[in-house]
Design a protein around this motif. Structure first.
Motif, PDB file in Angstrom:
ATOM      1  N   LYS A 126       0.826  -1.212   0.000  1.00 27.03           N
ATOM      2  CA  LYS A 126       0.000   0.000   0.000  1.00 27.03           C
ATOM      3  C   LYS A 126       0.860   1.261   0.000  1.00 27.03           C
ATOM      4  CE  LYS A 126      -4.181  -1.911   2.068  1.00 27.03           C
ATOM      5  NZ  LYS A 126      -4.921  -1.732   0.806  1.00 27.03           N
ATOM      6  N   LYS A 194      -2.690   3.541  -5.949  1.00 26.59           N
ATOM      7  CA  LYS A 194      -3.257   2.200  -5.786  1.00 26.59           C
ATOM      8  C   LYS A 194      -2.163   1.261  -5.274  1.00 26.59           C
ATOM      9  CE  LYS A 194      -2.355   1.134 -10.652  1.00 26.59           C
ATOM     10  NZ  LYS A 194      -2.961   0.707 -11.937  1.00 26.59           N
ATOM     11  N   ASP A 195      -2.539   0.025  -4.949  1.00 22.08           N
ATOM     12  CA  ASP A 195      -1.574  -0.945  -4.442  1.00 22.08           C
ATOM     13  C   ASP A 195      -0.519  -1.267  -5.498  1.00 22.08           C
ATOM     14  OD1 ASP A 195      -2.973  -1.067  -2.112  1.00 22.08           O
ATOM     15  OD2 ASP A 195      -3.870  -3.037  -2.469  1.00 22.08           O
TER      16      ASP A 195
END
Length: 205
Positions: A126, A194-195
């Motif tokens: 993350k 985003k991840d």
């Protein structure tokens, strides 16, 4: 220093044809060894399986871990087992086995000889993670540990304890090598909203 970082740039990686499609060697160790001569200790690669049915090259004395990163595959190991691999699932098998794959996919491979052991996993990041040597290195007779990071979606940064920052682009392979009893850490930073999706391989040797 008890750890070192190396980045294998995408343009320096070796791509070749195989019976089922195209394969890219991301890294091989020792670096003066070769896949053709089968004299390596460990190797990280990615392959495009473009034929609906493909026969794998036999690799005596090599243990293989194969992960599907796009598509799906069925692997049939003659006189051993059969497994269906969906995205990010891993099969662990001997290079000595007679193996046929069914389906079209992109896979990620970790190969190790009898002097090494390895792990292959898919992780999401993350914001950041701290990377350090695992306890397994100190509990066994291995002298080194190599952790490799391959991004599936975008570039990321690595911050060394010295403060030096390195950028790893999509398609590059970042390798962190730890010596036994290393206490050093390397920070991996996700710059995306985003991840960050990473294929991580770990080899003890």
């Amino acid at each position: 220093m008890t750890c070192s970082v190396k980045i294998i740039k995408k343009q320096c990686q070796k791509t070749s044809k195989w019976s089922g499609g195209e394969a890219t060697q991301l890294y091989i160790y020792p670096e003066n060894s070769s896949y053709e001569n089968k004299n390596f200790k460990w190797r990280v690669s990615s392959a495009k399986v473009e034929m609906q049915e493909s026969t794998f090259t036999k690799l005596p004395n090599i243990q293989r871990k194969l992960m599907v990163i796009d598509g799906e595959l069925i692997l049939k190991h003659k006189n051993n087992s059969e497994v269906k691999l969906n995205k990010f699932e891993v099969d662990n098998f001997s290079g000595d086995w007679d193996t046929i794959s069914y389906g079209k996919a992109i896979d990620f491979n970790l190969m190790t000889n009898q002097d090494c052991t390895g792990e292959l996993e898919y992780i999401k990041i993350k914001s950041y993670i701290d990377i350090k040597a695992k306890e397994k290195l100190n509990e066994n007779n291995y002298r080194y540990e190599a952790q490799s990071f391959y991004s599936l979606n975008e570039e990321f940064d690595m911050i060394l304890e010295s403060g030096k920052s390195l950028t790893v682009e999509k398609g590059d392979l970042a390798i962190i090598k730890f010596r036994k009893n290393s206490k050093e850490k390397v920070k991996l930073i996700n710059k995306l909203e985003k991840d960050l999706e990473i294929i991580k391989s770990t080899v003890y040797y």
